[in-house]
Design a protein around this motif. Structure first.
Motif, PDB file in Angstrom:
ATOM      1  N   GLY A 134      43.304  31.404  27.250  1.00  0.00           N
ATOM      2  CA  GLY A 134      44.652  31.708  27.812  1.00  0.00           C
ATOM      3  C   GLY A 134      44.754  33.323  28.143  1.00  0.00           C
ATOM      4  O   GLY A 134      45.207  33.479  29.353  1.00  0.00           O
ATOM      5  N   ALA A 135      44.257  34.056  27.366  1.00  0.00           N
ATOM      6  CA  ALA A 135      44.642  35.540  27.469  1.00  0.00           C
ATOM      7  C   ALA A 135      43.650  35.987  28.381  1.00  0.00           C
ATOM      8  O   ALA A 135      44.002  36.868  29.247  1.00  0.00           O
ATOM      9  N   MET A 136      42.571  35.230  28.603  1.00  0.00           N
ATOM     10  CA  MET A 136      41.271  35.659  29.854  1.00  0.00           C
ATOM     11  C   MET A 136      41.877  35.294  31.050  1.00  0.00           C
ATOM     12  O   MET A 136      41.878  36.070  32.137  1.00  0.00           O
ATOM     13  N   VAL A 137      42.749  34.176  31.076  1.00  0.00           N
ATOM     14  CA  VAL A 137      43.444  33.799  32.608  1.00  0.00           C
ATOM     15  C   VAL A 137      44.133  34.782  32.673  1.00  0.00           C
ATOM     16  O   VAL A 137      44.383  35.337  33.769  1.00  0.00           O
ATOM     17  N   TRP A 138      45.217  35.288  31.695  1.00  0.00           N
ATOM     18  CA  TRP A 138      46.314  36.348  32.030  1.00  0.00           C
ATOM     19  C   TRP A 138      45.498  37.714  32.631  1.00  0.00           C
ATOM     20  O   TRP A 138      45.895  38.268  33.657  1.00  0.00           O
ATOM     21  N   CYS A 139      44.295  38.054  32.000  1.00  0.00           N
ATOM     22  CA  CYS A 139      43.705  39.304  32.349  1.00  0.00           C
ATOM     23  C   CYS A 139      43.260  38.950  33.886  1.00  0.00           C
ATOM     24  O   CYS A 139      43.351  39.886  34.778  1.00  0.00           O
ATOM     25  N   THR A 140      42.669  37.880  34.379  1.00  0.00           N
ATOM     26  CA  THR A 140      42.284  37.472  35.533  1.00  0.00           C
ATOM     27  C   THR A 140      43.345  37.815  36.551  1.00  0.00           C
ATOM     28  O   THR A 140      43.143  38.440  37.629  1.00  0.00           O
ATOM     29  N   CYS A 141      44.684  37.137  36.359  1.00  0.00           N
ATOM     30  CA  CYS A 141      45.789  36.963  37.069  1.00  0.00           C
ATOM     31  C   CYS A 141      46.066  38.689  37.241  1.00  0.00           C
ATOM     32  O   CYS A 141      46.556  39.057  38.546  1.00  0.00           O
ATOM     33  N   MET A 142      46.251  39.491  36.095  1.00  0.00           N
ATOM     34  CA  MET A 142      46.718  40.897  36.348  1.00  0.00           C
ATOM     35  C   MET A 142      45.673  41.677  37.306  1.00  0.00           C
ATOM     36  O   MET A 142      46.021  42.275  38.137  1.00  0.00           O
ATOM     37  N   PHE A 143      44.355  41.208  37.303  1.00  0.00           N
ATOM     38  CA  PHE A 143      43.393  41.958  37.791  1.00  0.00           C
ATOM     39  C   PHE A 143      43.528  41.566  39.202  1.00  0.00           C
ATOM     40  O   PHE A 143      43.475  42.255  40.065  1.00  0.00           O
ATOM     41  N   ILE A 144      43.786  40.173  39.657  1.00  0.00           N
ATOM     42  CA  ILE A 144      43.806  39.927  40.940  1.00  0.00           C
ATOM     43  C   ILE A 144      45.100  40.421  41.526  1.00  0.00           C
ATOM     44  O   ILE A 144      45.131  41.118  42.897  1.00  0.00           O
ATOM     45  N   MET A 145      46.020  40.612  40.730  1.00  0.00           N
ATOM     46  CA  MET A 145      47.321  41.222  41.298  1.00  0.00           C
ATOM     47  C   MET A 145      47.178  42.587  41.677  1.00  0.00           C
ATOM     48  O   MET A 145      47.427  42.923  42.957  1.00  0.00           O
ATOM     49  N   VAL A 146      46.562  43.390  40.926  1.00  0.00           N
ATOM     50  CA  VAL A 146      46.253  44.549  41.147  1.00  0.00           C
ATOM     51  C   VAL A 146      45.396  45.185  42.350  1.00  0.00           C
ATOM     52  O   VAL A 146      45.443  45.668  43.313  1.00  0.00           O
ATOM     53  N   PHE A 147      44.328  44.097  42.241  1.00  0.00           N
ATOM     54  CA  PHE A 147      43.212  44.161  43.551  1.00  0.00           C
ATOM     55  C   PHE A 147      44.091  43.956  44.874  1.00  0.00           C
ATOM     56  O   PHE A 147      43.627  44.684  45.728  1.00  0.00           O
ATOM     57  N   ALA A 148      44.986  42.802  44.715  1.00  0.00           N
ATOM     58  CA  ALA A 148      45.676  42.605  46.206  1.00  0.00           C
ATOM     59  C   ALA A 148      46.417  43.709  46.717  1.00  0.00           C
ATOM     60  O   ALA A 148      46.569  43.724  47.686  1.00  0.00           O
ATOM     61  N   ILE A 149      47.167  44.170  45.794  1.00  0.00           N
ATOM     62  CA  ILE A 149      48.321  45.250  46.105  1.00  0.00           C
ATOM     63  C   ILE A 149      47.568  46.457  46.518  1.00  0.00           C
ATOM     64  O   ILE A 149      47.964  47.148  47.372  1.00  0.00           O
ATOM     65  N   THR A 150      46.286  46.781  45.808  1.00  0.00           N
ATOM     66  CA  THR A 150      45.524  48.310  45.850  1.00  0.00           C
ATOM     67  C   THR A 150      44.295  48.320  46.623  1.00  0.00           C
ATOM     68  O   THR A 150      44.309  48.533  47.931  1.00  0.00           O
ATOM     69  N   TRP A 151      43.366  47.983  46.106  1.00  0.00           N
ATOM     70  CA  TRP A 151      41.910  48.134  46.690  1.00  0.00           C
ATOM     71  C   TRP A 151      41.680  47.043  47.985  1.00  0.00           C
ATOM     72  O   TRP A 151      40.953  47.515  48.885  1.00  0.00           O
ATOM     73  N   ALA A 152      42.399  45.893  47.987  1.00  0.00           N
ATOM     74  CA  ALA A 152      42.148  45.033  49.079  1.00  0.00           C
ATOM     75  C   ALA A 152      42.512  45.572  50.405  1.00  0.00           C
ATOM     76  O   ALA A 152      41.417  45.719  51.336  1.00  0.00           O
ATOM     77  N   PRO A 153      43.683  46.076  50.295  1.00  0.00           N
ATOM     78  CA  PRO A 153      44.121  46.840  51.655  1.00  0.00           C
ATOM     79  C   PRO A 153      43.674  48.225  51.759  1.00  0.00           C
ATOM     80  O   PRO A 153      43.392  48.862  52.627  1.00  0.00           O
ATOM     81  N   GLY A 154      43.741  48.830  50.689  1.00  0.00           N
ATOM     82  CA  GLY A 154      43.709  50.286  50.380  1.00  0.00           C
ATOM     83  C   GLY A 154      42.478  50.997  50.958  1.00  0.00           C
ATOM     84  O   GLY A 154      42.155  52.062  51.734  1.00  0.00           O
TER      85      GLY A 154
END
Ligand code: FRU
Length: 628
Positions: free
Chosen positions: A482-502
């Protein structure tokens, strides 16, 4: 709208635009367009934040001294100043800009004002959906019993069908190769026959690819089908953002071009949802044939939609079809051909095309040299590195292999977890739409890389130490999973906000006009190629390293952060011309100083212009004052 730059918009979201023709890669950054229109006014407002007249620092030598001392302080204030400068613009804004500055409903206000063109652009952005759909569905296909039976290999020990690492890697990753080739070749249809016909024809190619896949009895045929549909998607990811950039009004261009990325994330999400539905409803080929069959609907929707769109005015002007260009502009703006909007837009397009023709196109050799002051090679390295790092963050490890990853984490229904991931990705992209241009380019990338690195570190560490308390062949610890899923979600969230468009923002504004198309082509090629490599090698690496694989992405993302810190200068709020000048002040390994010194230098120039040095004796007087 300034199509000189407009033209430069699209790639922020097109991520994988590879094309070496003038019109295509003239399409650069939405975000830059938005910010550069600001900066032209902000430059004129510099004087308002610079103390006036007889200051000691008006003298160049003293000014330089003072500037150095203020250096650090200024650096911190730098962003606040930018903010101030931007605020200043409100007073001289046009009606449109005042809607933009008008707080609450500014975006909705603008979208309502341009509802027709916004709708049309959304239709074009649907090209992104087709791209995302592929990612979202293939990730589930490779976990489906029927798909494995048909395209996998029989394991004589377990008597079950499964995929070898090479086969599954190839099936997934080959699509990227198709995209890379299609971006360079098929996308040219848009330059020859127009964006509309270009998009319609590549959708026909896409249909051919889907027919090959859906009718496959052998994995090789399936793979060929993926290459063919990849060719089309590669071209779409050049043509769609370019078409939107050329068609949308400048004040909402950023948002509309970004809708392309939003559509990618929607495609991924709905792809996950659909495979979840079919895998639970059927045991036969419908598991994967239904999601594939839906691709026909997407393609027909795009083709029919194109019939209602006016052709890109820029394309028409480039081909000397002037009356048609004016009609197109009038349709987009919902006004008469004689209207001022049409006249002005037309002029801007014309000027930009003239400018571009004047600048000409650099040879490939020019890209690999730092001769002169413009630091072209350095800029090429920055572009290629950023695009490579964007893939090396490992985002597609999660998007392509999410279903498999979550299965091995021991989740009951890994398809559900993928949906959660897709949802986080989709929703976070809205934040990206909002925050684009509001956070400095460097801060955005540095913060993004740091946060993603942290998520990856935790993911890899717990996945490789405490997930399997009793050994790899035993049950996993559900809480750790479960904790790993959390990490993944946080990772995706940050990616989508920053590096994906940045990354696309920075890369798109990094090259001068002459080298822009080739520079962008190289950088984008790097993105596709790393995408391919990661998708291909992941199964083999995972079978050896398991979750320690995350450490590789952690290392790469950490390196990305250091790279941005040392090498990438801040380009926010600068026109493309100013960015060119900025690079003449470039300091490798001290990139953070480049912008500060450049701003100081510009302000000094501005002061000198407004308050030229006094006659000699008078300067002497001021010196005395200073000594005293
Ligand atoms: O939303 C994530 C998706 O977006 C991309 O970065 C393209 O912009 C893809 O590489 C990835 O699959």
């Amino acid at each position: 709208m300034s199509t000189a730059e407009s033209a430069s918009l699209a790639s922020s979201v097109s991520e994988k635009n590879i094309s070496v023709n003038d019109t295509t890669l003239n399409v650069i950054s939405t975000y830059h367009e938005v910010s550069s229109s600001k900066s032209s006014t902000s430059e004129s407002s510099v004087s308002s934040i610079v103390p006036s007249s007889t200051e000691l620092s008006d003298h160049p030598e003293i000014a330089e001294q003072g500037t150095k001392q203020k250096h650090k302080k200024h650096h911190k204030k730098h962003r606040a100043h930018d903010q101030e400068e931007n605020n200043d613009q409100v007073t001289i804004s046009t009606e449109n800009e005042s809607i933009e500055e008008n707080g609450k409903n500014k975006l909705f206000g603008l979208l309502k004002k341009h509802s027709l063109v916004s709708l049309l652009c959304l239709l074009v952005a649907f090209g992104g959906f087709v791209f995302g759909w592929d990612t979202g569905t293939i990730s589930g296909f490779v976990q489906m019993s029927n798909f494995k039976e048909r395209f996998g290999e029989l394991n004589s020990l377990t008597n079950e069908y499964e995929f070898s690492n090479t086969r599954v890697g190839l099936i997934i990753s080959i699509f990227n190769i198709g995209c890379a080739i299609g971006g360079v070749t098929l996308a040219k249809l848009g330059d020859t026959y127009g964006r509309k016909i270009g998009l319609m024809s590549v959708m026909v190619v896409y249909i051919v690819g889907i027919v090959l896949q859906i009718s496959s009895f052998h994995w090789i045929q399936y793979m060929v089908g993926r290459i063919v549909s990849g060719l089309a998607v590669g071209a779409v990811s050049v043509l769609s953002p370019m078409f939107i950039a050329e068609t949308s009004p400048s004040e909402i261009r950023g948002v509309l071009v970004s809708c392309y990325q939003l559509m990618i994330t929607l495609g991924i999400l709905l792809g996950y949802v659909t495979t979840f539905g079919t895998v639970h409803s059927f045991t036969d080929t419908r598991q994967w044939r239904i999601p594939l069959g839906l691709c026909f609907a997407w393609a027909i929707f795009m083709i029919v939609g194109m019939l209602f769109l006016p052709e890109s005015a820029r394309f028409l002007v480039e081909h000397n079809r002037i009356p048609e260009a004016k009609v197109s502009l009038a349709r987009i703006n919902n006004c008469d051909v004689e209207d001022d909007i049409v006249v002005n837009d037309f002029k801007e397009i014309e000027t930009s095309i003239i400018e571009q023709r004047k600048a000409g196109e650099a040879s490939w050799k020019e890209l690999f040299s730092n001769d002169g002051e413009s630091q072209i090679l350095t800029r090429v390295i920055i572009g290629v590195a950023l695009q490579s790092f964007q893939q090396l963050t490992g985002n597609n490890y999660f998007f392509y292999y999410g279903t498999s990853i979550f299965k091995s984490i021991g989740l009951e229904d890994s398809f559900v977890t993928s949906i959660i991931l897709g949802m986080v990705n989709f929703l976070s992209t809205f934040i990206a739409l909002y925050s684009v241009g509001k956070i400095g380019r460097r801060d955005n990338l540095i913060f993004g890389a740091a946060a993603m690195a942290l998520c990856l570190l935790v993911f890899a560490s717990i996945g490789s130490t405490v997930l399997y308390p009793k050994g790899y062949d035993q049950a996993v610890d559900q809480q750790v999973g479960g904790a790993m899923v959390w990490c993944t979600c946080m990772f995706i969230m940050v990616f989508a906000i920053t590096w994906a468009p940045g990354v696309f923002v920075v890369v798109s504004e990094t090259y001068p006009l002459r080298v822009r198309s080739k520079g962008m082509a190289l950088a984008t090629a790097a993105n596709w190629i790393w995408g391919f490599l990661i998708a291909f090698f992941t199964p083999a690496i995972v079978s050896r390293l398991r979750f320690s694989y995350g450490y590789i992405f952690f290392g790469a993302t950490f390196a990305a952060m250091i790279f941005v810190l040392l090498m990438v200068p801040e380009t926010e709020n600068l026109t493309l011309e100013k960015i060119d000048e900025l690079y003449t002040h470039y300091k490798p390994f001290q990139a953070h100083l480049t912008r500060t010194e450049f701003d100081d230098y510009n302000k000094l120039q501005q002061r000198l212009k407004e308050n030229p040095p006094k006659p000699k004796q008078q300067i002497g007087y001021y010196y005395k004052q200073a000594d005293f």
